[in-house]
Scaffold this motif. Structure first.
Motif, short mmCIF file in Angstrom:
data_model
loop_
_atom_site.label_atom_id
_atom_site.label_comp_id
_atom_site.label_asym_id
_atom_site.label_seq_id
_atom_site.Cartn_x
_atom_site.Cartn_y
_atom_site.Cartn_z
N MET A 1 0.85 -1.20 0.00
CA MET A 1 0.00 0.00 0.00
C MET A 1 0.89 1.25 0.00
SD MET A 1 -3.44 0.59 2.20
CE MET A 1 -2.73 -0.11 3.66
N ARG A 3 2.12 5.14 0.56
CA ARG A 3 1.94 6.01 1.73
C ARG A 3 0.76 6.94 1.56
NH1 ARG A 3 7.39 8.38 4.21
NH2 ARG A 3 6.03 8.71 5.97
N ALA A 6 -2.39 5.10 2.13
CA ALA A 6 -2.57 4.83 3.56
C ALA A 6 -3.08 6.07 4.27
CB ALA A 6 -1.24 4.37 4.16
N SER A 7 -2.50 7.22 3.92
CA SER A 7 -2.94 8.46 4.57
C SER A 7 -4.39 8.76 4.27
CB SER A 7 -2.07 9.64 4.11
OG SER A 7 -0.83 9.59 4.75
N HIS A 9 -6.74 6.57 3.45
CA HIS A 9 -7.57 5.63 4.21
C HIS A 9 -7.70 6.05 5.67
CE1 HIS A 9 -7.52 1.78 1.54
NE2 HIS A 9 -8.04 2.84 0.96
N TYR B 96 -2.35 2.52 11.26
CA TYR B 96 -1.87 3.38 10.19
C TYR B 96 -0.81 4.32 10.73
CZ TYR B 96 -5.53 1.95 6.97
OH TYR B 96 -6.33 1.23 6.14
N THR B 175 -9.72 -2.99 3.15
CA THR B 175 -9.40 -2.38 4.44
C THR B 175 -10.52 -2.59 5.45
OG1 THR B 175 -8.18 -0.67 3.27
CG2 THR B 175 -8.73 -0.24 5.57
#
Lengths: 291, 272
Positions: A1, A3, A6-7, A9, B96, B175
């Motif tokens: 994934m 970065r 990810a941020s 999400h 995260y 997710t």
């Protein structure tokens, strides 16, 4: 994934919490600070910036000082009393006493009642003349007392209610902690010839320190944020003898609709909580024995 | 055991029972009054006739059925909101990494000290602005994003082994799929504990609902009880006691049946 993904999400996951927290905690807190610097808008008079004017008024307000003094006294009695009683209860229930399940229930039941129900029960209990308290004291020849109606007894009467409600709640935390203390410690101490009191003071109490801290923090917060019983039992009276800070905020905000002055009082309450948080973080954390 | 030890033990037992007796007395007095005719409210007579008339009178004098419905709706709404909002946020904090994470987490934890219960004046203004005053939503909204819930679930999610998550992703989970299929099932006991604590806290909550509701259609039981005992009744303590017990009964009965679960939950999720 990646970065970036990810941020994205993470921010989507956090969005509802951030919006709600901001809307009902952070933004109102900031608006409270700002609101305290203005006058309350009334009718067609808009709000006017008056700097620290509200705070000057606050310093001259005898009811504010009374509420502060009440709250300090309330905290100074409620917190140690309920914590010590909680410890006593936990020790009692932890020992192999006859009927300890019933006893634990007797101690714990008040904590599941709504504070309003508790207040009603105690209102009745305190009723001058025919309430149970006066009836029992009457047997010992004590004269009838208006517990909630007299300046001298009202605050302490309210404190008794808070202790009654809270102690059983704190008890379960002590009880859980007591049950983790290994038995061989007790045996070792007995072989060394330590008395039960020495064992309690030198072993049990230090091992309970993390629990005590946890309970203390909760007790302190409770002393400043729970005023349900005041609303029902005394409405801050007689003559402001039981007005606590949050109750006074409620009264100014929702009976006199003076939102600017209520904001000023709320700022004071927030400052007190901030100082307490700092004390807890800087001072208490270091003196606790952690395993 | 020596004689001194045994007598110390006896004194402790008596002391513990005395304290227990004192502790149960106010409640026992209210129960006595509620189940006996007014004439016996303050007179103790073991042969006094038992009656449910006080409960009937209280039930008919105020819309307690409606209040019960309102409380149930409020508590359900808060719990559903908390589970959803806190689970999502806790997952983000646990798994995260993103810029500003620790600052954001600190801001969340601030709510442990600065809770909505204290910011009543500003929150009322907000609800007024949104046109939500005197709605069930207004009672529930401020509590949905709970710092404690986020903190508690984050701690739990952090203990879930990463390998499980990776395996789920290999199996083709998204997710949210990972969260729903891996994290949530593993955190079930914590959800139960947090749920019990949240329900019993908000079942009993008073000040904020008192401020933000002003009609029978929205008032929860606690506020209904306060209104009932301050206005309607004069001072018929038998009926007020009956109403008080009625208000506390659902939670009290649940507690007596599921004692162990309650105590475990409070231990696990102590503060709210």
């Amino acid at each position: 994934m990646s970065r970036l993904r990810a941020s994205i999400h993470a921010s989507l996951l956090l969005l509802p919490a951030v919006v709600l927290l901001a809307a009902f905690t952070h933004v109102p807190a900031v608006r409270t600070f700002i609101g305290a610097l203005y006058t309350t808008p009334r009718g067609n008079r808009p709000e006017v910036f008056i700097g620290l004017g509200n705070y000057r008024h606050l310093l001259d307000d005898p009811v504010f000082w009374q509420a502060m003094a009440n709250n300090v006294w309330y905290a100074a009695l409620t917190i140690p009393l309920s914590v010590i009683l909680a410890l006593v209860m936990a020790l009692a229930v932890d020992a192999r006493l006859p009927g300890r399940a019933a006893l634990r229930m007797a101690y714990f039941t008040p904590t599941v009642l709504p504070m309003i129900a508790v207040a009603n029960i105690w209102l009745f209990f305190y009723t001058p003349g025919y309430g149970l308290l006066d009836q029992v004291l009457g047997l010992f020849g004590v004269a009838q007392t208006n517990w909630l109606g007299s300046r001298d007894t009202a605050l302490n009467a309210v404190i008794a209610v808070a202790v009654w409600k809270e102690a059983g709640f704190f008890m379960i935390f002590y009880l859980a902690a007591l049950q983790t203390i290994p038995h061989d410690l007790r045996e070792a101490a007995a072989i060394e010839g330590a008395s039960r009191f020495t064992f309690f003071r030198r072993v049990t109490l230090p091992l309970l320190m993390p629990t005590t801290l946890f309970v203390l923090v909760n007790a302190v917060i409770g002393a400043f944020r729970l005023v349900d019983h005041i609303v029902v039992m005394t409405r801050g009276g007689p003559d402001n003898a039981t007005a606590l800070l949050l109750y006074y905020i409620y009264e100014i905000g929702f009976r006199f609709w003076d939102s600017a002055y209520a904001a000023t009082l709320t700022t004071v309450l927030l400052a007190i909580l901030a100082v307490l948080a700092a004390v807890q973080f800087l001072f208490l954390e270091r003196r606790i024995h952690y395993r | 055991m020596s004689f001194a030890d045994r007598s110390a033990g006896a004194i402790e037992t008596v002391g513990a029972w005395l304290l227990g007796l004192i502790w149960i007395l106010p409640l026992a007095y209210a129960v006595w009054t509620a189940f006996h005719p007014s004439a016996y409210a303050t007179r103790f007579d073991l042969l006094a006739p038992l009656t449910l008339a006080n409960f009937v009178a209280a039930w008919e004098a105020a819309p307690f059925g409606r209040y019960l419905l309102n409380t149930t709706a409020i508590v359900t709404m808060i719990l559903a909101g908390q589970f959803l909002v806190c689970t999502l946020a806790a997952y983000a904090f646990a798994r995260y990494s993103f810029p500003g994470k620790s600052l954001l987490f600190a801001l969340v934890l601030m709510q442990l000290m600065v809770m909505p219960d204290i910011l009543i004046v500003e929150n009322y203004r907000t609800m007024f602005g949104l046109g939500l005053v005197d709605t069930i939503g207004a009672v529930a909204l401020p509590y949905m994003a709970s710092a404690f819930g986020i903190f508690l679930l984050r701690q739990t999610f952090m203990t879930v082994p990463k390998e499980l998550e990776e395996a789920a992703i290999v199996e083709g989970c998204s997710t949210l799929g990972v969260l729903w299929r891996v994290y949530v099932p593993l955190a079930r006991p914590v959800f139960v504990a947090y749920g019990l604590v949240s329900v019993s806290h908000h079942w009993n909550n008073f000040l904020w609902p008192l401020i933000v509701t002003n009609s029978v259609e929205t008032r929860p039981l606690t506020v209904g009880l306060a209104v009932f005992s301050s206005t309607d009744q004069g001072i018929d303590w038998s009926i007020i006691s009956a109403a008080t017990l009625m208000t506390a009964a659902p939670l009290l009965v649940a507690f007596l049946i599921f004692q162990r679960a309650f105590v475990q939950s409070f231990l696990r999720a102590g503060i709210r």
